[in-house]
Each structure stands twice: as structure tokens, then as C-alpha cells.
Design a protein around this motif. Sequence first.
Motif, mmCIF file in Angstrom:
data_model
loop_
_atom_site.group_PDB
_atom_site.id
_atom_site.type_symbol
_atom_site.label_atom_id
_atom_site.label_comp_id
_atom_site.label_asym_id
_atom_site.label_seq_id
_atom_site.Cartn_x
_atom_site.Cartn_y
_atom_site.Cartn_z
ATOM 1 N N TYR A 64 29.122 43.873 48.761
ATOM 2 C CA TYR A 64 28.706 43.287 50.030
ATOM 3 C C TYR A 64 29.909 42.596 50.665
ATOM 4 O O TYR A 64 30.633 41.860 49.988
ATOM 5 C CB TYR A 64 27.607 42.238 49.815
ATOM 6 C CG TYR A 64 26.260 42.782 49.427
ATOM 7 C CD1 TYR A 64 25.280 43.032 50.382
ATOM 8 C CD2 TYR A 64 25.950 43.031 48.092
ATOM 9 C CE1 TYR A 64 24.026 43.523 50.018
ATOM 10 C CE2 TYR A 64 24.705 43.511 47.724
ATOM 11 C CZ TYR A 64 23.749 43.754 48.690
ATOM 12 O OH TYR A 64 22.500 44.235 48.334
ATOM 13 N N LEU A 75 26.937 36.439 55.061
ATOM 14 C CA LEU A 75 28.013 36.056 54.140
ATOM 15 C C LEU A 75 29.273 35.612 54.880
ATOM 16 O O LEU A 75 30.326 35.428 54.266
ATOM 17 C CB LEU A 75 28.349 37.223 53.203
ATOM 18 C CG LEU A 75 27.197 37.778 52.369
ATOM 19 C CD1 LEU A 75 27.725 38.779 51.365
ATOM 20 C CD2 LEU A 75 26.422 36.679 51.682
ATOM 21 N N TRP A 87 30.407 40.350 45.874
ATOM 22 C CA TRP A 87 30.410 39.791 47.220
ATOM 23 C C TRP A 87 31.869 39.530 47.588
ATOM 24 O O TRP A 87 32.551 38.752 46.909
ATOM 25 C CB TRP A 87 29.651 38.471 47.277
ATOM 26 C CG TRP A 87 28.165 38.577 47.312
ATOM 27 C CD1 TRP A 87 27.406 39.648 46.971
ATOM 28 C CD2 TRP A 87 27.247 37.540 47.704
ATOM 29 N NE1 TRP A 87 26.070 39.353 47.115
ATOM 30 C CE2 TRP A 87 25.947 38.058 47.571
ATOM 31 C CE3 TRP A 87 27.408 36.226 48.138
ATOM 32 C CZ2 TRP A 87 24.805 37.308 47.866
ATOM 33 C CZ3 TRP A 87 26.282 35.476 48.433
ATOM 34 C CH2 TRP A 87 24.992 36.014 48.315
ATOM 35 N N THR A 131 33.754 37.703 50.250
ATOM 36 C CA THR A 131 33.271 36.731 51.208
ATOM 37 C C THR A 131 34.282 35.602 51.384
ATOM 38 O O THR A 131 35.491 35.844 51.350
ATOM 39 C CB THR A 131 31.861 36.259 50.775
ATOM 40 O OG1 THR A 131 31.338 35.346 51.736
ATOM 41 C CG2 THR A 131 31.849 35.635 49.401
#
Length: 200
Positions: free
Chosen positions: A55, A84, A155, A157
Amino acid sequence: MTSKLWLVRHARPEVNEGICYGQTDLAAEGHANHLAAIHLAEALNIQSNTRFLVYTSGLLRTRQLAHALQDLVPDLNIQQDLRLKEMHFGRWEMQAWSDIPKEQIDAWIDDFAQHRFGGIESCQDVLTRVIAAYQDMLTVLRFSAQYDKQCQIIWITHAGVIRALSYYLATGKSTITHVNQWPKSAPGFGEWIQCAIDIH
């Protein structure tokens, strides 16, 4: 089922030190991004039956790292979740931290959860959207036969998002009241922390 969640911070962005940039869509430094992808690929437990679900926040600096990682790790499933993104600092975006009036920073510290530093978003707003993204991800994983115990979630981010999810995973609390509750540390640029998460 327990899976591994990698919370990865993007590589160093192309911006001068000491600038408040939040959701400003900056590119990552090319060489730093390349090295970050190499180090992450080396750290991942890549086996023939391992699947990776990645992600990103949608901001360029996170997409750059995801795509550089994709060149090194085959068959990455990359998705975008705008929840995010880093905290939005409103009128303070791209201002030097040293130029922001001290009374503005004090007002944020004094009402850490609810004060919208820069006029757009509070820390509670960030925490709420990050928890929602995390819970929605768990729901998808629970009902998807594709993701078994061999699946690792990444993730890519920002520091604020990593702090927010770390706070939630450590405390189970969906609200925050005081600045002292907020995690002090976050990964450096291109670095990460790992969490074991229960999909069931």
C-alpha cells in the motif's frame, strides 16, 4: 492467522532540511530512493510462495519507492490508499519550521489531539483515518482467499502515519489526548519497523 506488516517510510524527499512539507507532493531523491528499495528488498523474506501486498499513500515519494521495489521483487500487488498520506499542515506547508510562530506550535502542543495546526487537519483526524485504513485492510484480507499466512503486507508511507498506527497497535485506543502519548520515534527515511498482525 498472523501476518507481518512492514511500516516503511519513504526515501529522503527533495526538500531542504527544516522545511514543514506534510502532504506537499515532493519527489524522493533518486539515489536515496534506489538504495532504500535495495535495502528493503534484501530485508524481505522472499520465498517462492511468498506474496506481497503493498500500500502507498499516493504521494509521489511513496509511489517511487514502491515502483523501485517492484523492479527488485516480482509480482508485487501495489495499491493506493490516500488515508496513508502524511498529516496536512495547511498554511504551514513548505514553510521553515523556524519561521512558524512559536505561539502556533504551542497551541498545537496544548491541544494536541484536536488543534488543526495549519488549519486543515488535527492529529486525531490523522489517527482516525489511519485506523480506518488499517481496519479496512484487515477486512479485505480476512475475506480474501488469496492472502494466506505467506502474505506480507507493506505500507510505504510517512512518519506521522507510522506513529499513528504504532500508537493504535500498542494501546488499542482510537483517541489520543496528550502529546506525551504520541510515539516520539519513527523510522528514518527509507527505513521501517515490523509488526505482527492478527488477520482473524
